[in-house]
Motif scaffolding. Structure first.
Motif, PDB file in Angstrom:
ATOM      1  N   VAL A 385       0.869  -1.181   0.000  1.00  0.00           N
ATOM      2  CA  VAL A 385       0.000   0.000   0.000  1.00  0.00           C
ATOM      3  C   VAL A 385       0.901   1.225   0.000  1.00  0.00           C
ATOM      4  N   THR A 386       1.445   1.478  -1.181  1.00  0.00           N
ATOM      5  CA  THR A 386       2.376   2.580  -1.389  1.00  0.00           C
ATOM      6  C   THR A 386       2.334   2.951  -2.860  1.00  0.00           C
ATOM      7  N   ASN A 387       2.842   4.121  -3.215  1.00  0.00           N
ATOM      8  CA  ASN A 387       2.650   4.640  -4.566  1.00  0.00           C
ATOM      9  C   ASN A 387       3.134   3.673  -5.646  1.00  0.00           C
ATOM     10  N   ILE A 388       4.342   3.169  -5.511  1.00  0.00           N
ATOM     11  CA  ILE A 388       4.866   2.246  -6.525  1.00  0.00           C
ATOM     12  C   ILE A 388       4.020   0.978  -6.559  1.00  0.00           C
ATOM     13  N   GLY A 389       3.540   0.544  -5.398  1.00  0.00           N
ATOM     14  CA  GLY A 389       2.662  -0.622  -5.352  1.00  0.00           C
ATOM     15  C   GLY A 389       1.369  -0.392  -6.112  1.00  0.00           C
ATOM     16  N   TYR A 390       0.773   0.784  -5.936  1.00  0.00           N
ATOM     17  CA  TYR A 390      -0.464   1.086  -6.671  1.00  0.00           C
ATOM     18  C   TYR A 390      -0.233   1.024  -8.182  1.00  0.00           C
ATOM     19  N   TRP A 391       0.868   1.649  -8.613  1.00  0.00           N
ATOM     20  CA  TRP A 391       1.141   1.695 -10.050  1.00  0.00           C
ATOM     21  C   TRP A 391       1.559   0.342 -10.615  1.00  0.00           C
ATOM     22  N   CYS A 392       2.063  -0.541  -9.754  1.00  0.00           N
ATOM     23  CA  CYS A 392       2.373  -1.904 -10.221  1.00  0.00           C
ATOM     24  C   CYS A 392       1.118  -2.588 -10.771  1.00  0.00           C
ATOM     25  N   ASN A 393      -0.039  -2.279 -10.200  1.00  0.00           N
ATOM     26  CA  ASN A 393      -1.287  -2.883 -10.679  1.00  0.00           C
ATOM     27  C   ASN A 393      -1.526  -2.593 -12.158  1.00  0.00           C
ATOM     28  N   LEU A 394      -0.966  -1.483 -12.642  1.00  0.00           N
ATOM     29  CA  LEU A 394      -1.174  -1.054 -14.021  1.00  0.00           C
ATOM     30  C   LEU A 394       0.051  -1.223 -14.905  1.00  0.00           C
ATOM     31  N   ALA A 395       1.239  -1.311 -14.296  1.00  0.00           N
ATOM     32  CA  ALA A 395       2.472  -1.248 -15.097  1.00  0.00           C
ATOM     33  C   ALA A 395       3.396  -2.446 -14.937  1.00  0.00           C
ATOM     34  N   TYR A 396       3.105  -3.345 -14.001  1.00  0.00           N
ATOM     35  CA  TYR A 396       3.986  -4.502 -13.779  1.00  0.00           C
ATOM     36  C   TYR A 396       3.359  -5.737 -14.420  1.00  0.00           C
TER      37      TYR A 396
END
Length: 546
Positions: A385-396
């Protein structure tokens, strides 16, 4: 029948259920259970520094292994400390058994101020468990543990809890153990399958949402086969990432809060097949089903149907069984897909999404691409639950099931590091990476000691913006920049890691790739601290903006 203590009955029943590891924290009411582990070669006990870590580790272990994880805690404050982790497992449909102590049976309900007393403790866990029970006799312990296993292995898997009074743990009785039970999958009603097949036979623009239920049912192969038969594009929820390989031509990757490649295509669909997902509020405009679209909803939990979006056909069944029988039904008529989706429009959607990512989250995308390019395909990533984690949902991009985990709608700050420890215990030969922020890492940081003690060589990426980042952004966006209570004072995480005996490295986003290579070859736990600015999260962007 053998005679044994309640503590011994617990350990024997777990062993007969196939449990190999228990995560726990000692305390007086459960020391009889701890004592029963002494000299036991078949069940390993891992001691942690906080009860939340015990349950988070059991959760991470369960998600990787695909079988129940077990945690052991004292009553009262122990159960309360464990409750956030239990709620996370509940949100993620993770099969976690919590075994809790209880005050002496003669103190129950008396409010005498017995050690760790809560009246009634079951009320704490009932909202975040599928089933819970207090066991008052030693002879009933094996049956209770078997029932907990049955509950977790049938229907929708969710946590269970058993509590045992202190005096029952130490008491001796004759005990018999039931045979290990084989659990069957729930088959779908054939008439519902036929209705779904008829809709799909006529669909010109069939579309599939794959959720976490696909992974829980080990139904990835069936999902791939059905998508190829239908020639239907597939998007996954964050919990469903890995259910469908994102390198596949039909994959649209992950959808999250109205974003993803999916938002450029889903509105054109005429029939939507949603498998193993509750279709939560994350389905914002852009990805949410519309009134003119026919929804086929498959889920193990019939209570989810029509709560968020009305279904034309609702099928309560195990995802693997439902997909298998649906494929058979389509095959009987020598099905030829009427899908009019083209490779060009699917590729265009993916290109638009990549461009959007580069525009809205350039640094986050660069970091995530570096991680993905440096780690092998089978790497397990815990998206915190952190910014990079949120964006992983869309970019990883994720290729394999059980290699990407979130905290689902519970969004539990602090879950990723201890959950990663449990995942690494389950998969010691695979790289496991926990993506955390500075705020979340501090929740369970003392369990670096657990990682070092037991050789749990997790790689933890701590993205440090010296703030509770998303709430600070909330203040900047919605409260006219009035910043209060969201800035943080942190220690040097690399030095803290070294004090625990782990490897600590501080680096920049530009040098992260080289440092990751070093971490992957390390023979101990690694903490990598990456200073970053406070950045906006996907859910703080309106999907209607562009």
């Amino acid at each position: 029948m053998p005679k044994m203590t309640g503590g011994k009955a617990v350990v024997e029943a777990l062993k007969q259920a196939g449990v190999e590891i228990v995560f726990g924290l000692p305390g007086v009411q459960i020391m009889g259970i701890f004592d029963a582990f002494f000299g036991e070669p078949d069940v390993k006990l891992i001691t942690v520094r906080h009860e939340q870590t015990a349950v988070y580790m059991a959760d991470g272990y369960a998600r990787v292994k695909g079988k129940p994880g077990v945690a052991l805690v004292v009553p009262g404050p122990g159960v309360q400390n464990a409750s956030a982790a239990l709620g996370t497992a509940y949100a993620c449909s993770s099969p976690v058994l919590l075994i809790a102590g209880q005050v002496e049976s003669y103190h129950l309900g008396q409010d005498r101020g017995a050690l760790h007393e809560i009246n009634d403790q079951l009320d704490i866990v009932r909202p975040v468990t599928k089933w819970c029970q207090r066991v008052m006799r030693v002879r009933d312990i094996p049956q209770a543990i078997q029932e907990a296993m049955r509950q977790m292995n049938t229907g929708r898997p969710r946590p269970t809890e058993i509590e045992i009074p202190w005096d029952v743990v130490g008491k001796e009785e004759e005990v018999s153990f039931p045979r290990k039970e084989e659990f069957s999958r729930k088959s779908p009603p054939l008439e519902d399958i036929k209705k779904a097949a008829r809709l799909l036979l006529e669909a010109k623009k069939p579309f599939i949402w794959g959720g976490g239920g696909v992974i829980l049912a080990n139904a990835s192969r069936e999902l791939k086969e059905l998508a190829e038969i239908l020639k239907a594009p597939v998007a996954t929820t964050p919990e469903g990432k890995g259910a469908f390989p994102e390198s596949h031509a039909l994959s649209l990757g992950g959808g999250y809060y109205g974003f993803g490649s999916v938002r450029y295509l889903s509105s054109a669909a005429d029939v939507i097949l949603a498998i193993g997902t509750r279709l939560t509020g994350q389905m914002r405009p852009g990805t949410a089903p519309k009134e003119n679209q026919k929804l086929i909803h498959i889920d193990a939990d019939a209570n989810l149907f029509n709560k968020n979006f009305p279904a034309e056909v609702a099928i309560a069944a195990d995802a693997k069984e439902a997909l298998r029988i649906l494929i058979e039904e389509l095959g009987q008529g020598k099905f030829v897909s009427k899908s009019s989706w083209t490779e060009e429009e699917m590729q265009a959607a993916k290109n638009k999404h990549r461009q959007w990512l580069k525009r809205k989250a350039p640094l986050q995308t660069e970091i995530i691409e570096t991680i993905r390019n440096k780690v092998p395909q089978e790497t397990i990533l815990i998206s915190g639950v952190t910014n990079i984690g949120y964006w992983c949902n869309l970019a990883y991009p994720v290729e394999l099931p059980r290699t990407y985990f979130t905290s689902s709608y519970f969004a539990t700050l602090g879950y990723a590091f201890p959950t990663g420890l449990g995942a690494k215990v389950a998969a010691p030969d695979k790289p496991v990476i926990a993506v955390v922020g500075d705020g979340g890492f501090m929740y369970a940081m003392p369990d670096l000691a657990t990682a070092v003690k037991y050789g749990i060589n997790l790689i933890t990426l701590v993205f440090n913006d010296q703030a509770f980042g998303s709430t600070k952004c909330d203040q900047q966006i919605n409260f006219q920049g009035r910043i209060i209570g969201t800035d943080l004072q942190n220690p040097d995480f690399t030095e803290v890691a070294k004090l625990f005996g782990a490897k600590g490295i501080k680096t920049s986003p530009e040098k992260l790739g080289r440092v990751l290579e070093e971490a992957l070859s390390a023979d101990r736990p690694v903490v990598i601290e990456i200073p970053v600015p406070t950045m906006i999260a996907p859910f703080q962007i309106s999907p209607l903006e562009d």
